[in-house]
Every structure is written in structure tokens, then in C-alpha cells.
Design a protein around this motif. Structure first.
Motif, PDB file in Angstrom:
ATOM      1  N   ILE A   1      -3.175  24.010  -7.335  1.00 39.55           N
ATOM      2  CA  ILE A   1      -4.355  23.304  -6.854  1.00 39.55           C
ATOM      3  C   ILE A   1      -3.873  22.023  -6.199  1.00 39.55           C
ATOM      4  N   VAL A   2      -4.417  21.694  -5.006  1.00 39.24           N
ATOM      5  CA  VAL A   2      -3.949  20.511  -4.279  1.00 39.24           C
ATOM      6  C   VAL A   2      -5.125  19.635  -3.892  1.00 39.24           C
ATOM      7  N   TRP A   3      -4.845  18.337  -3.862  1.00 35.67           N
ATOM      8  CA  TRP A   3      -5.782  17.349  -3.352  1.00 35.67           C
ATOM      9  C   TRP A   3      -5.056  16.578  -2.232  1.00 35.67           C
ATOM     10  N   THR A   4      -5.626  16.534  -1.078  1.00 43.85           N
ATOM     11  CA  THR A   4      -5.041  15.845   0.074  1.00 43.85           C
ATOM     12  C   THR A   4      -6.072  14.880   0.655  1.00 43.85           C
ATOM     13  N   PRO A   5      -5.609  13.975   1.557  1.00 45.56           N
ATOM     14  CA  PRO A   5      -6.576  13.053   2.168  1.00 45.56           C
ATOM     15  C   PRO A   5      -7.722  13.763   2.879  1.00 45.56           C
ATOM     16  N   SER A   6      -7.485  15.001   3.305  1.00 46.60           N
ATOM     17  CA  SER A   6      -8.559  15.711   4.003  1.00 46.60           C
ATOM     18  C   SER A   6      -9.691  16.120   3.064  1.00 46.60           C
ATOM     19  N   SER A   7      -9.361  16.356   1.783  1.00 49.91           N
ATOM     20  CA  SER A   7     -10.397  16.736   0.811  1.00 49.91           C
ATOM     21  C   SER A   7     -10.822  15.564  -0.064  1.00 49.91           C
ATOM     22  N   LEU A   8      -9.916  14.599  -0.232  1.00 54.28           N
ATOM     23  CA  LEU A   8     -10.207  13.425  -1.061  1.00 54.28           C
ATOM     24  C   LEU A   8      -9.732  12.188  -0.304  1.00 54.28           C
ATOM     25  N   LYS A   9     -10.680  11.450   0.289  1.00 50.79           N
ATOM     26  CA  LYS A   9     -10.338  10.346   1.188  1.00 50.79           C
ATOM     27  C   LYS A   9      -9.568   9.234   0.483  1.00 50.79           C
ATOM     28  N   ASP A  10      -9.750   9.109  -0.836  1.00 47.28           N
ATOM     29  CA  ASP A  10      -9.053   8.024  -1.555  1.00 47.28           C
ATOM     30  C   ASP A  10      -7.540   8.136  -1.444  1.00 47.28           C
ATOM     31  N   LEU A  11      -7.033   9.315  -1.117  1.00 44.80           N
ATOM     32  CA  LEU A  11      -5.587   9.514  -1.038  1.00 44.80           C
ATOM     33  C   LEU A  11      -5.004   9.073   0.298  1.00 44.80           C
ATOM     34  N   ALA A  12      -5.836   8.806   1.271  1.00 43.63           N
ATOM     35  CA  ALA A  12      -5.335   8.387   2.592  1.00 43.63           C
ATOM     36  C   ALA A  12      -4.601   7.063   2.484  1.00 43.63           C
ATOM     37  N   LEU A  13      -5.151   6.144   1.709  1.00 47.52           N
ATOM     38  CA  LEU A  13      -4.514   4.838   1.536  1.00 47.52           C
ATOM     39  C   LEU A  13      -4.852   4.318   0.142  1.00 47.52           C
ATOM     40  N   ILE A  14      -3.805   4.139  -0.634  1.00 45.32           N
ATOM     41  CA  ILE A  14      -3.986   3.602  -1.992  1.00 45.32           C
ATOM     42  C   ILE A  14      -3.497   2.162  -1.968  1.00 45.32           C
ATOM     43  N   SER A  15      -4.396   1.230  -2.077  1.00 43.01           N
ATOM     44  CA  SER A  15      -4.051  -0.184  -1.997  1.00 43.01           C
ATOM     45  C   SER A  15      -3.262  -0.610  -3.225  1.00 43.01           C
ATOM     46  N   SER A  16      -2.574  -1.748  -3.086  1.00 46.60           N
ATOM     47  CA  SER A  16      -1.815  -2.300  -4.210  1.00 46.60           C
ATOM     48  C   SER A  16      -2.738  -2.540  -5.396  1.00 46.60           C
TER      49      SER A  16
ATOM     50  N   ASN B  47       0.821  -1.207   0.000  1.00 44.04           N
ATOM     51  CA  ASN B  47       0.000   0.000   0.000  1.00 44.04           C
ATOM     52  C   ASN B  47       0.856   1.258   0.000  1.00 44.04           C
ATOM     53  N   ILE B  48       0.219   2.362  -0.397  1.00 44.72           N
ATOM     54  CA  ILE B  48       0.820   3.699  -0.315  1.00 44.72           C
ATOM     55  C   ILE B  48      -0.132   4.559   0.505  1.00 44.72           C
ATOM     56  N   ARG B  49       0.416   5.242   1.470  1.00 44.17           N
ATOM     57  CA  ARG B  49      -0.417   6.044   2.370  1.00 44.17           C
ATOM     58  C   ARG B  49      -0.072   7.525   2.259  1.00 44.17           C
ATOM     59  N   ASP B  50      -1.044   8.357   2.733  1.00 39.75           N
ATOM     60  CA  ASP B  50      -0.862   9.809   2.819  1.00 39.75           C
ATOM     61  C   ASP B  50      -0.404  10.425   1.493  1.00 39.75           C
ATOM     62  N   ALA B  51      -1.125  10.094   0.461  1.00 40.89           N
ATOM     63  CA  ALA B  51      -0.784  10.633  -0.854  1.00 40.89           C
ATOM     64  C   ALA B  51      -1.286  12.066  -1.002  1.00 40.89           C
ATOM     65  N   LYS B  52      -0.608  12.798  -1.899  1.00 42.04           N
ATOM     66  CA  LYS B  52      -0.969  14.189  -2.147  1.00 42.04           C
ATOM     67  C   LYS B  52      -0.759  14.488  -3.639  1.00 42.04           C
ATOM     68  N   VAL B  53      -1.733  15.176  -4.244  1.00 43.51           N
ATOM     69  CA  VAL B  53      -1.663  15.532  -5.664  1.00 43.51           C
ATOM     70  C   VAL B  53      -1.611  17.049  -5.775  1.00 43.51           C
ATOM     71  N   GLU B  54      -0.654  17.552  -6.563  1.00 39.13           N
ATOM     72  CA  GLU B  54      -0.501  18.983  -6.785  1.00 39.13           C
ATOM     73  C   GLU B  54      -0.546  19.277  -8.281  1.00 39.13           C
ATOM     74  N   LEU B  55      -1.210  20.361  -8.628  1.00 42.20           N
ATOM     75  CA  LEU B  55      -1.340  20.764 -10.031  1.00 42.20           C
ATOM     76  C   LEU B  55      -1.003  22.243 -10.147  1.00 42.20           C
TER      77      LEU B  55
END
Length: 645
Positions: A409-424, A375-383
Motif C-alpha cells: 500500500i502506498v501514499w504519495t503526494p498525488s493521493s495525500l497532499k501533505d507529503l508534497a512538502l513536510i515543513s520543519s 523542509n522535506i519534499r516529495d515524501a512517499k510512504v509504503e506499507l
């Protein structure tokens, strides 16, 4: 005599056996013993008659044999003296001409020189001409034809040269030496062709003797090396370094470097900048031991485990634009799958570049996938979006935040829950949209080629053994190029404009009236090339002579009644910061009764086409048909375009 006759009868008789014929009989003497003697010594010719089976009949003359013998002796004596005279003449010719037997086989051209040379290094070649004839060779010239990329020791290009040998006396030997420098690929064969042109004295015939000498380049005159990363993640920014080194003592003239990019590579910049396009550099005259380094930066994309090859070639350009190489080198790069892969779609397109228009709405879809076994946890997307064509007030972000102070523009686990934990093997996405400015900020000549750079990044923390608590990152960059629109309009004039028109307004049946037609092009934010306007005239319309500005390329085909305005280049900002591109020309009509109450068409609808120099895309526009209506003429009054009787 009787006995002789009797013997003849027995010899040729029909009857009787052979044996009786072989019996020998004697000639008997007469009483005086002189029968035979008298017979052979008689002066009168005797006749010998032969029977039908003998094949012999005739008169025999005893002096005939003596006369034939005398004739034969005279013939042989004549033949003997003829041969003696002929041989004597030949001997005298050889004696007095000095034994001058002329043959082209007695003329030779020999070549001597190395068979292997280093590219760019001077080499010496000797050519020897021998005249083994007994006559002089006059006007003897030695002509050399050289292969491509052959130079003299002074650096002059060698293609063909003629060396005069003058006269070569019998037995003379002429030697000529050439100092040459060859450029080319390693193991490339070069052939020197020598042609001896000559003629003999008192002859107009030109003879040619040829000799070739081949040599191979053992080492390329220019060394090349290409450096790229061994591996790269799809979408990763990489640097390609090309080094060019001279291996020769001679100067390589007007050298060019060409770099062939693999599929999936997107050029961004280079140091120094390319001389043409994005892959050609002019190195100029390349001196001894000189070195040049060129660094190219860009992004590479591809599928997992794919290989990408970069190939550099150095050489000179031929007349047709093809490269004649002196050296080449290549290097491979392997694409590997990113542990955490990020992709960006622009209005559904996955291409690295997207062409848009002013005022167009843009939707960005950001997609990611976890390629790890853990798994990958605490992901963050920046644009990040950058460009003067952006209308920031139009931003619309789904489950993300626009940070205006940071222009991102940012997406974090607080705004997008899917980024909290991305399963394999799991994937996710986010989205935003905006609108390109309808009116681009054009205020000077440099305000053109508008683009919006799109840079996205995803980061997360790994949890598997290999990536335990390690940050995993993936980046991707794309570009939105703003293509140019072109405004094209037309108008009909009679009272105003560049020409003095005639005829009645409104137009009358049976009377000729002339008009001025104006086409205008404007509003383009990029440079345009190969622009042309095409239209046709109705059969009742006549094309006039007037055209403004003078020298405009307006072509009229009388048979097809077609008009073509070859505009050529239209600079960015035309009609915005500089006057519109216009052309004016005259037409005339003589209305008929069927046109009463209508405004006749003077020029059918025109099509405009060209090419955007920034995006490379085609640009098209339309000009509506133009009638006799004078609504665009400021001096016209009311409805002056309809035909009256």
C-alpha cells in the motif's frame, strides 16, 4: 627457790612502773651454792605460771624439743626419696620410649605453588606433610577441597579428593603434587583447602591439620568481544556480533554464551540459532584456540541520545540455572533521532508486537514527523503486510492505493497532499484497516503460529544544507501474532458413551440414576500448555468411579466437591486435523420432590485455562453447566431430563 618466786611476782605484778620491772636480780645461791643447778636438773617437771597478761601457761617438758626435731627430719627424708623416685620414673619413661613427647603442633602441612595463574592453563601445586613427633602417625589422609570450575590436567572436574599417606614414621616427610586448571573471571580468587586427617598409634581420636593456598586468575580463559553500531536510529534494524575465543590450552567443558539485550531491542533472528529462548547458545566443549562467531539481528528503539548496552557472558550453568562466568564483554549503542521519523500504531498500541485473534479487525495508523531544521519534499510512504492470516479482500485504505501485484500500500503526494512538502517540525498521518481471517488455513501439523508482519517505510528529499537533495529514509517493522482460541464444550449422556449407566430415565424421586459427563477441547491453532479444567458438583450429585481414557489426570476433592482435569499440553490443530481432547466420567443423582419438573444440574459450569506457547498469553474458555437433559445423547427420546414422581 624463794628468790625465783619473788622474781616472778615482780615481773607480773599489776602495780609498779616498768622501770622497776627491768631491774635485774640475781639468783642467789643457797648455802651449798646449788639452787639454780638443782632447779634445772630436777627430774620432776616444773610448772611455770604466767600472769593474765602473759598469754603463756603450761607445762614444759625438756624432751619435747628433741621429739619435734626428730619428726621433722623423718618428713623431709620421706619427701626427698619421693621426689627422687618420681624423677627416676619420668627419666626411665623418656629413656625407654625414645623421648616420645606427642603433640599436634609437631605435625605440619605446607603448601607451595603460584599465586597467579592464567585461566585455563595448567599449574602445579606441592603440599608437604611433616611428622616431627616421636610417635607414628597412622591412617594419615590428605583431603583436598577445590573451588568451583577446577579441573585436572586430564579435564576431569575436581571438587574433592582424598589421598592416603599411610603411616608416617617419626621424622617422616610426605610430598604430594597436584596439576590443576582453573576457569573463571580475571582477578577471581581461587582457594585450595588441604586437610590432613590422622591418628596416633593406640588412639582412636582423629586429628585434623589444615592449610589453605589461594591463587588469582591473571587472565580469563575465554576472550569475548561484542560489536554493535556506534549509533542507530530508533526503529532501525541492527546486527550484533559476538566473538568467543579460547585463551587457554585446556578444554573448557560445556561452555554457554548468554547475551543480555537492552530495553527496546527486539530479537528477530541469529546465526546460529539460540539453544534456548533468544539469548542462550550452547558452545559445547571449547578447545584450545577455538573461535565461535554469533550474529544476532533485530531492531532497536529508544529516545534521542539514549544509550543501549549489550552484554555477553560466557561460562557454565550451575544446577540452579545461574551462569558462572568465565568472561564477559559489553558494548554501548547510542540512539539518535531520525531526521524523518515514522511510527506505526496497531489498534492504538505502539508496542513492537500485538496479539490478535482470528476474525479481529486491525487498524494501522502511520505517523511521521520532520525533525530537521529544513523542509522535506516529495515524501512517499509504503506499507507491506505479509502473512497467511491476512484477508486481503478486507483492506480499506484512506487516501492511499493498494497495489495487489506488489502486495503493498502506498501514499504519495498525488493521493495525500501533505507529503508534497513536510515543513520543519511538521507531522502527518495516514491510515488503513483490514480483518484477520476468521478461519485460519490449518491443514497440517506445521500450520500454526500464524503472524502478520508489518513493514513501513517513508522516504523524502531534504532541502537544508546538510541534506540538500539527499534522500532521507526511515523504516519500522512490527508483528501481529495470532493468538489461539480454544473451544470447550460438554454434554450429558445416559444411553450412549463409554459407560453403562443405570436407573430410570426420566429420573424418578427417590431412585438413583447415573449419567456420563463428557468434556471436549478443540479448535486451537497454536500449541497450548498447562491446560486444566475446573468445576464443582452440586451437593446432591455423587461422583462415580468410571473415567475414560484410563490414566487421565482427573482429581476429585470429596470435601469440596471439586473436579480438576489436568490436561497439560494440547497440540495445535486439535479438533481440526486431529481428534478433540476429551474426558468422560460418571455421576449419579437421587432426585427429591423439590426437583420434580426440573432437569437437575449434574455439573456446575467449568472454567478452562492454559497458556499459548506462541504468544505467551493466557487462554481461557468456559463450559456451560450440564443438566440431566439428554439433548446431546443420540439415543435419548424427547424430554428425558425432567424429574418425575
Amino acid at each position: 627457790m624463794d628468790n625465783l618466786e619473788e622474781l616472778k611476782k615482780k615481773l607480773y605484778q599489776k602495780d609498779g612502773g616498768l622501770g622497776s620491772r627491768l631491774d635485774r636480780e640475781s639468783l642467789k645461791e643457797d648455802d651449798n651454792g646449788s639452787l639454780a643447778k638443782n632447779y634445772w636438773s630436777s627430774a620432776e617437771p616444773k610448772t611455770i605460771e604466767a600472769g593474765s597478761g602473759s598469754g603463756i601457761r603450761g607445762d614444759w617438758d625438756p624432751g619435747l624439743k628433741r621429739r619435734n626435731t626428730l619428726s621433722s627430719m623423718k618428713f623431709f627424708i620421706f619427701l626427698f626419696f619421693f621426689i627422687v623416685i618420681l624423677a627416676g620414673g619420668g627419666a626411665a619413661y623418656v629413656l625407654y620410649s625414645g623421648g616420645n613427647i606427642i603433640s599436634s603442633s609437631n605435625v605440619s602441612v605446607e603448601a607451595a605453588g603460584p599465586v597467579y595463574v592464567d585461566g585455563g592453563q595448567e599449574a602445579k601445586f606441592n603440599f608437604t606433610v611433616k611428622n616431627q613427633n616421636g610417635a607414628t602417625l597412622e591412617v594419615a589422609d590428605l583431603i583436598f577441597d577445590f573451588p568451583a570450575n577446577t579441573f585436572s590436567s586430564q579435564g576431569e572436574t575436581m571438587t574433592r579428593t582424598r589421598i592416603s599417606l599411610g603411616k608416617l614414621e617419626p621424622g617422616a616427610v610426605a610430598n604430594k603434587s597436584l596439576n590443576l586448571v582453573f576457569f573463571g573471571l580475571e582477578n577471581e580468587e581461587k582457594k585450595i583447602q588441604a586437610n590432613l586427617e590422622y591418628r596416633f598409634a593406640d588412639s582412636n581420636a582423629i586429628f585434623v591439620k589444615s592449610k589453605d593456598h589461594s591463587v588469582k586468575i591473571s587472565k580469563a580463559p575465554v576472550g569475548l568481544s561484542v560489536e554493535v553500531p556506534k549509533e542507530a536510529v530508533s526503529g532501525q534494524k541492527i546486527a550484533v556480533k559476538v566473538a568467543v575465543v579460547s585463551n587457554s590450552d585446556a578444554i573448557a567443558p560445556d561452555l554457554k554464551l548468554e547475551l543480555k539485550y537492552p530495553p527496546g531491542f527486539r530479537f528477530e533472528e541469529s546465526d546460529p540459532e539460540p539453544s534456548k529462548g533468544n539469548n542462550l547458545w550452547n558452545l559445547g566443549d571449547f578447545g584450545s584456540s577455538q573461535q565461535r562467531d554469533i550474529v544476532i539481528e533485530g531492531t532497536i528503539e529508544g529516545e534521542n541520545s539514549e544509550e543501549r548496552t549489550f552484554t555477553a557472558t560466557v561460562g557454565v550453568m550451575e544446577e540452579g540455572g545461574a551462569m558462572r562466568p568465565f568472561g564477559s564483554a559489553s558494548q554501548k549503542l547510542a540512539i539518535k533521532k531520525s531526521p524523518l521519523n515514522l511510527s506505526v500504531l496497531i489498534n492504538g498500541s505502539d508496542e513492537p508486537e500485538y496479539e490478535a485473534r482470528a476474525g479481529e479487525s486491525i487498524r494501522l495508523d502511520l505517523n511521521w514527523v520532520n525533525n530537521l531544521s529544513g523542509n522535506i519534499r516529495d515524501a512517499k510512504v509504503e506499507l507491506e503486510l505479509e502473512g497467511e492470516a491476512l484477508d486481503e479482500r478486507s483492506f480499506s485504505v484512506t487516501k492511499g492505493t493498494y497495489l495487489s501485484q506488489e502486495d503493498k500500500i502506498v501514499w504519495t503526494p498525488s493521493s495525500l497532499k501533505d507529503l508534497a512538502l513536510i515543513s520543519s517540525g511538521a507531522s502527518g498521518k495516514s491510515q488503513m484497516s483490514f480483518t484477520i481471517k476468521r478461519i485460519l488455513p490449518v491443514s497440517g501439523e506445521d500450520d500454526k503460529n500464524f503472524a502478520i508482519k508489518v513493514n513501513a517505510r517513508i522516504t523524502g528529499t531534504g532541502t537544508s544544507d546538510q541534506y540538500e537533495n539527499k534522500q532521507i529514509t526511515d523504516n519500522i517493522g512490527k508483528e501481529i501474532k495470532i493468538g489461539s482460541r480454544l473451544q470447550a464444550v460438554g454434554k450429558t449422556l445416559h444411553y450412549s458413551g463409554q459407560f453403562k449407566n443405570s436407573g430410570s430415565v426420566p429420573p424418578k424421586v427417590g431412585e438413583e440414576t447415573s449419567y456420563t459427563i463428557v468434556w471436549s477441547l478443540a479448535g486451537n491453532v497454536n500449541d497450548l500448555s498447562d491446560v486444566k479444567v475446573s468445576a464443582s458438583l452440586p451437593p446432591y450429585v455423587t461422583k462415580g468411579e468410571g473415567v475414560h481414557p484410563e490414566g487421565s489426570d482427573l482429581q476429585f476433592d470429596e470435601k469440596k466437591a471439586t473436579l480438576v482435569w489436568n490436561v497439560g499440553n494440547v497440540s495445535a490443530g486439535t479438533g481440526l486435523i486431529s481428534p478433540a481432547k476429551e474426558i468422560a466420567f460418571q455421576v449419579s443423582i437421587t432426585p427429591n420432590l423439590a426437583q420434580v419438573g426440573t432437569a437437575p444440574i449434574l455439573v456446575n459450569g467449568a472454567s478452562v485455562e492454559g497458556r499459548d506457547s506462541f504468544t505467551g498469553e493466557a487462554v481461557r474458555a468456559q463450559i456451560s453447566e450440564l443438566t440431566a437433559s439428554l439433548s446431546a445423547d443420540p439415543q435419548a427420546k424427547g424430554n428425558d431430563g425432567k424429574v418425575v414422581e
